[in-house]
Design an enzyme around this catalytic site. Structure first.
Site, mmCIF file in Angstrom:
data_model
loop_
_atom_site.group_PDB
_atom_site.id
_atom_site.type_symbol
_atom_site.label_atom_id
_atom_site.label_comp_id
_atom_site.label_asym_id
_atom_site.label_seq_id
_atom_site.Cartn_x
_atom_site.Cartn_y
_atom_site.Cartn_z
ATOM 1 N N SER A 221 27.557 42.960 48.197
ATOM 2 C CA SER A 221 27.302 42.150 49.159
ATOM 3 C C SER A 221 25.726 41.962 49.528
ATOM 4 O O SER A 221 25.169 41.395 48.831
ATOM 5 C CB SER A 221 28.016 42.274 50.569
ATOM 6 O OG SER A 221 28.201 41.590 51.453
ATOM 7 N N ASP B 54 37.837 36.346 47.434
ATOM 8 C CA ASP B 54 36.855 36.643 48.263
ATOM 9 C C ASP B 54 36.968 35.720 49.525
ATOM 10 O O ASP B 54 36.562 34.545 49.540
ATOM 11 C CB ASP B 54 35.550 36.817 47.709
ATOM 12 C CG ASP B 54 34.340 37.437 48.773
ATOM 13 O OD1 ASP B 54 34.623 37.641 49.805
ATOM 14 O OD2 ASP B 54 33.651 37.897 48.178
ATOM 15 N N HIS C 36 36.631 40.893 48.567
ATOM 16 C CA HIS C 36 35.165 41.121 48.617
ATOM 17 C C HIS C 36 34.889 42.529 48.224
ATOM 18 O O HIS C 36 33.838 42.666 47.607
ATOM 19 C CB HIS C 36 34.721 40.489 49.994
ATOM 20 C CG HIS C 36 33.280 40.468 50.258
ATOM 21 N ND1 HIS C 36 32.411 39.859 49.914
ATOM 22 C CD2 HIS C 36 32.444 41.551 50.999
ATOM 23 C CE1 HIS C 36 31.124 40.102 50.295
ATOM 24 N NE2 HIS C 36 31.226 41.337 50.804
#
Length: 423
Positions: free
Chosen positions: A238, A329, A364
């Site tokens: 991320s 995601d 994610h």
């Protein structure tokens, strides 16, 4: 019941968290419905459980790796279903993440077998047999060293043996703080890994958010006597992936040998400060949408931020880069970002450096293997975020991605004649 007491065996009873389990029940009557159940008490005193419904074969045996679960938190033939399908018990707190803080002690998991196909109230039932197993993030001999040097905060994990070893700078996402368990696992596989702390609440406006901080951390790792200085990788999820891409493309100090990025993008923070990423989000807050339960979905916000922001010049990347994304995601448009990164690197003649893995119906938070899947969890300031993913395909993605990440790191960091260190 059989004259002989049922026997439950779990192997290994003590092993690393990415090792597969063999769960076997013997001495059952043939054709007996049974439930296999796992239970873990987290560091936050929350109980987590998973269970599968089985029927013993003609020999009175149930093998989790070979037999079908007909119901429970997972179905089908799933050797590791008792781990990856874990969830908070129904009467406990919900929307949690199971994340280990003290990596120097194991996850203790009780595995039990019960007569009949049970679905609730396990702690009130008497099991036919039980076994407690230990799941470790650190292999024997791995050293854990706290880092507070030149303004850098983190934890260094050093593999056993004489070394030197390749190094990995390990960075997590926008939740901030210090997360150690992935670094501990990387050290268990032969890499000196620095779990880097950043975005700590008490230092949100400090120089620790500038890219100089990450360059200093890279240099510290590179200069460590147990690290091969020209074999240091970046590993980020991320926000950590955003930092990795930026450093790999534009830093004159951090020159990684290879990089791994999960669920990230090529967003360039303004002014080289990580805090600017949060401010970009604030300008597009109206793009946040809510599901039917009031949980926040940030994917649209991410699309808006990426559309209006500068991008890292990924055409300047000169090292192999592995990008990993889930197609479901809901937190960030990682797939779209990956496609744009691919096009930009191809235009620069660098497409040979990029490898992209996309996992259908994964979300994610692509974590180390057999970690429970979290579609929605609590986030900062009581925000409930949708991360995305469906439990089984997401769990399959975690297992496959971890195997390919380790293969990628070994192929590059231990390549060109460098022998793999003895552990």
């Amino acid at each position: 019941m059989s004259r002989l007491a049922p026997v439950l065996s779990v192997s290994p009873c003590r092993g690393l968290v990415d090792e597969k389990l063999t769960v076997l029940v013997e001495n059952l009557p043939p054709g007996l419905p049974v439930t296999l159940h796992s239970l873990h008490l987290s560091e936050d005193n929350d109980y987590w459980e998973a269970f599968g419904h089985y029927v013993s074969d003609h020999r009175g045996v149930v093998s989790v790796a070979d037999d079908i679960s007909f119901g429970g938190t997972y179905t089908g033939i799933e050797a590791m279903g008792l781990l990856w399908s874990m969830r908070p018990v129904p009467d406990g707190r919900q929307q949690l993440r199971l994340r280990r803080t003290n990596v120097c002690s194991p996850l203790l998991i009780s595995i039990s077998v019960y007569a009949g196909h049970q679905a609730e109230g396990f702690r009130k039932l008497c099991p036919l047999s039980s076994s407690v197993i230990e799941r470790w993030y650190v292999a024997p001999g791995v050293k854990r060293v706290s880092v507070r040097e030149r303004g850098v905060r983190g934890t260094l994990f050093i593999p056993p043996g004489p070394g030197p070893f390749p190094g990995v700078l390990d960075m997590w996402g926008g939740g901030g703080g210090l997360v150690e368990y992935r670094s501990a696992m990387l050290a268990s596989h032969g890499y000196v890994s620095l779990a880097l702390e950043y975005l700590s609440a008490e230092e949100m406006a400090s120089a620790g958010e500038e890219f100089h901080y990450f360059e200093t951390a890279f240099s510290l790792l590179q200069e460590h006597p147990q690290v091969v200085p020209d074999r240091v990788a970046l590993f980020g999820l991320s926000l950590g992936c955003i930092i990795s891409l930026c450093l790999a493309a534009e830093s004159s100090v951090a020159k990684p040998f290879c990089c791994v990025g999960i669920s990230g993008s090529h967003l360039r923070p303004e002014g080289e400060k990580i805090s600017e990423v949060s401010r970009l989000f604030e300008t597009q807050a109206d793009k946040i949408i809510f599901d039917e339960s009031g949980h926040q979905i940030w994917r649209g916000l991410g699309l808006a931020v990426m559309h209006d922001s500068d991008k890292v010049d990924v055409g300047k990347i000169n090292c192999p880069f592995l990008l990993i994304n889930g197609t479901d995601d809901q937190n960030w448009p990682a797939v779209e970002c990956s496609e744009d990164i691919s096009q930009r690197m191809k235009a620069a003649g660098k497409e040979h450096l990029l490898t992209v893995l996309e996992y259908p119906e994964a979300g994610h938070l692509i974590e180390p293997p057999y970690s429970p899947h979290f579609r929605v969890t609590n986030f900062k300031k009581n925000v409930k975020l949708v991360w995305g993913g469906k439990t089984k395909p997401h769990s399959e993605a975690q297992e496959d991605a971890w195997r390919k990440m380790l293969a990628f790191l070994q192929a590059h960091l231990y390549s060109s004649g460098m022998p793999r260190a003895k552990m």
